[in-house]
Scaffold this motif. Structure first.
Motif, mmCIF file in Angstrom:
data_model
loop_
_atom_site.group_PDB
_atom_site.id
_atom_site.type_symbol
_atom_site.label_atom_id
_atom_site.label_comp_id
_atom_site.label_asym_id
_atom_site.label_seq_id
_atom_site.Cartn_x
_atom_site.Cartn_y
_atom_site.Cartn_z
ATOM 1 N N LYS A 287 -4.130 1.610 -3.245
ATOM 2 C CA LYS A 287 -4.921 0.867 -3.744
ATOM 3 C C LYS A 287 -3.961 -0.533 -4.643
ATOM 4 C CE LYS A 287 -8.952 3.115 -5.262
ATOM 5 N NZ LYS A 287 -9.518 3.891 -6.521
ATOM 6 N N GLU B 198 -11.623 -2.830 -0.309
ATOM 7 C CA GLU B 198 -11.605 -1.795 -1.609
ATOM 8 C C GLU B 198 -12.160 -0.143 -1.011
ATOM 9 O OE1 GLU B 198 -14.846 -2.359 -4.259
ATOM 10 O OE2 GLU B 198 -13.537 -4.607 -4.661
ATOM 11 N N THR C 22 -5.578 -4.640 1.870
ATOM 12 C CA THR C 22 -6.825 -5.413 1.847
ATOM 13 C C THR C 22 -7.850 -4.152 1.763
ATOM 14 O OG1 THR C 22 -7.460 -6.096 3.700
ATOM 15 C CG2 THR C 22 -6.712 -7.535 2.512
ATOM 16 N N ASN D 259 -6.913 -3.674 6.023
ATOM 17 C CA ASN D 259 -7.899 -2.713 5.045
ATOM 18 C C ASN D 259 -7.290 -1.493 5.286
ATOM 19 O OD1 ASN D 259 -10.183 -1.325 4.916
ATOM 20 N ND2 ASN D 259 -11.110 -2.778 4.431
#
Length: 386
Positions: free
Chosen positions: A184, A192, A190, A214
């Motif tokens: 994080k 969440e 990138t 990601n």
């Protein structure tokens, strides 16, 4: 008259053939001979770049002297359409033929600038390094922990969009929560993350990524890698180990991982727990008790275990339960998984720290008590010197 014309034409044709042969030979010699590059350098082939663009960039870099000859040579060698996108290291004096081989080989890219994002028990750190072409030596240009101000050298490189390779390095023995929290805080990733993967399901290793990757994709790669490692190790296991399932192997491997930071000790530590399981003894290992308290959602207790915590019955308190805990307590690396499934053959059922970072192993409780007494003396001496 016609004979004279034919004879002259033939002579001209022969001269042209000879000249062409000389030109081809000269071109081949130029294409394969040592190039003008005086020192090794990095060179990038942009995505979708044509041979003409690449040849012009090579000339501007000083790697070749003739873009046209470079293109002709590539066409003659039938490699003109084989250029691979990426960053490459060109050695000093590389010929055009050698350069073309490098740019079409399709191997891993070699970047001048490297960002290594390291996730470990103490937190995460970004290291921005520069490689010296020709030597492989690296210089750290910037290093900063998560939450600290980004150094100017790093931010300027990002703003200039210089080619950079990014690597995420995950230390062995971290909990899944620690890994997720570390990802994080990586500014170049990138996406969440929702939830935390199952404990033990992530393979600690170094993963090369692109800026903008990601975070969930990295977790998927880690999960796939751990499944592969575990399946391979399970297939090659010692049939005598008292483990019924790959999941049990992962649990024991996570305990081994947390109990020792010395690679050469993993087999011995695994043997102690294997011997205890065979004899129906409690494992009596602190890391499982700690995990029962924190559930892995911290970087440790920050203190020693209390007597009450060692006596409290939880699924992870191996001082109370005579079995493995219900889940892994960390994400073990390949070496610990292999050690759990192929432990050393020893008579040991006890071990304690020896003051060197390693452990003293014992077969009997008497030997173990002596080792414990020595360790307490070492601890007392350390406390006095502080």
């Amino acid at each position: 008259m016609w004979k004279s014309i034919a004879s002259n034409a033939l002579s001209v044709f022969i001269v042209l053939l000879v000249g062409l042969g000389i030109a081809v030979g000269w071109g081949q010699s130029q294409y394969t001979s040592e190039g003008p590059l005086e020192t090794a350098t990095f060179f990038e082939v942009p995505r979708g770049a044509s041979l003409r663009v690449v040849s012009q960039r090579l000339e501007a870099t000083g790697a070749i002297t003739s873009p046209m000859l470079f293109r002709i040579g590539a066409e003659y060698a039938d490699t003109a359409s084989d250029l691979k996108f990426g960053s490459y290291e060109l050695p000093a004096g590389a010929s055009m033929a050698e350069i073309m081989d490098i740019l079409t080989a399709g191997g891993p890219s070699t970047f001048r600038y490297v960002v290594n994002y390291i996730i470990r028990n103490s937190g995460a750190e970004t290291r921005f390094r520069e490689r010296t072409p020709g030597t492989g030596e690296e210089t750290i240009l910037a290093a900063f922990a998560a939450g600290e101000d980004v150094p100017e050298a790093y931010s300027e490189a990002i703003a200039a969009e210089v080619p950079i390779v990014y690597r995420v390095s995950v230390a062995e023995g971290l909990s899944s929560w620690q890994i997720v929290e570390g990802l994080k805080n990586a500014e170049f990733l990138t996406g969440e993350l929702i939830g935390v993967p199952a404990e033990g399901s992530l393979a600690p290793d170094t993963y090369e990524v692109a800026r903008g990757t990601n975070r969930g994709e990295i977790l998927q790669r880690m999960e796939a890698a751990q499944k592969s490692i575990l399946a391979e190790a399970w297939a090659a296991r010692d049939p005598e180990v008292p483990l019924e399932t790959p999941e049990e192997a992962l649990i024991l491997a996570s305990i081994v991982e947390k109990e020792t930071g010395m690679p050469e000790e993993r087999g011995q530590v695994a043997s102690v727990f294997t011997n205890r399981l065979r004899q129906g003894m409690k494992l009596q290992t602190d890391p499982t008790v700690i995990y029962g308290i924190t559930k892995g959602e911290s970087n440790g207790l920050g203190r020693g275990l209390r007597r009450s915590e060692l006596r409290t019955r939880t699924p992870y308190n191996t001082y109370v339960i005579p079995a493995l805990p219900p889940t892994p307590i960390a994400n073990p690396g390949r070496a610990s998984i292999e050690a759990a499934l192929n432990p050393d053959e020893t008579p040991y059922i006890f071990f304690v720290a020896d003051g060197t970072g390693g452990h003293a192993f014992a077969e009997t409780i008497g030997e173990h008590n002596e080792n414990v007494a020595r360790w307490r003396e070492i601890e007392a001496q350390r406390n006095e010197s502080q």
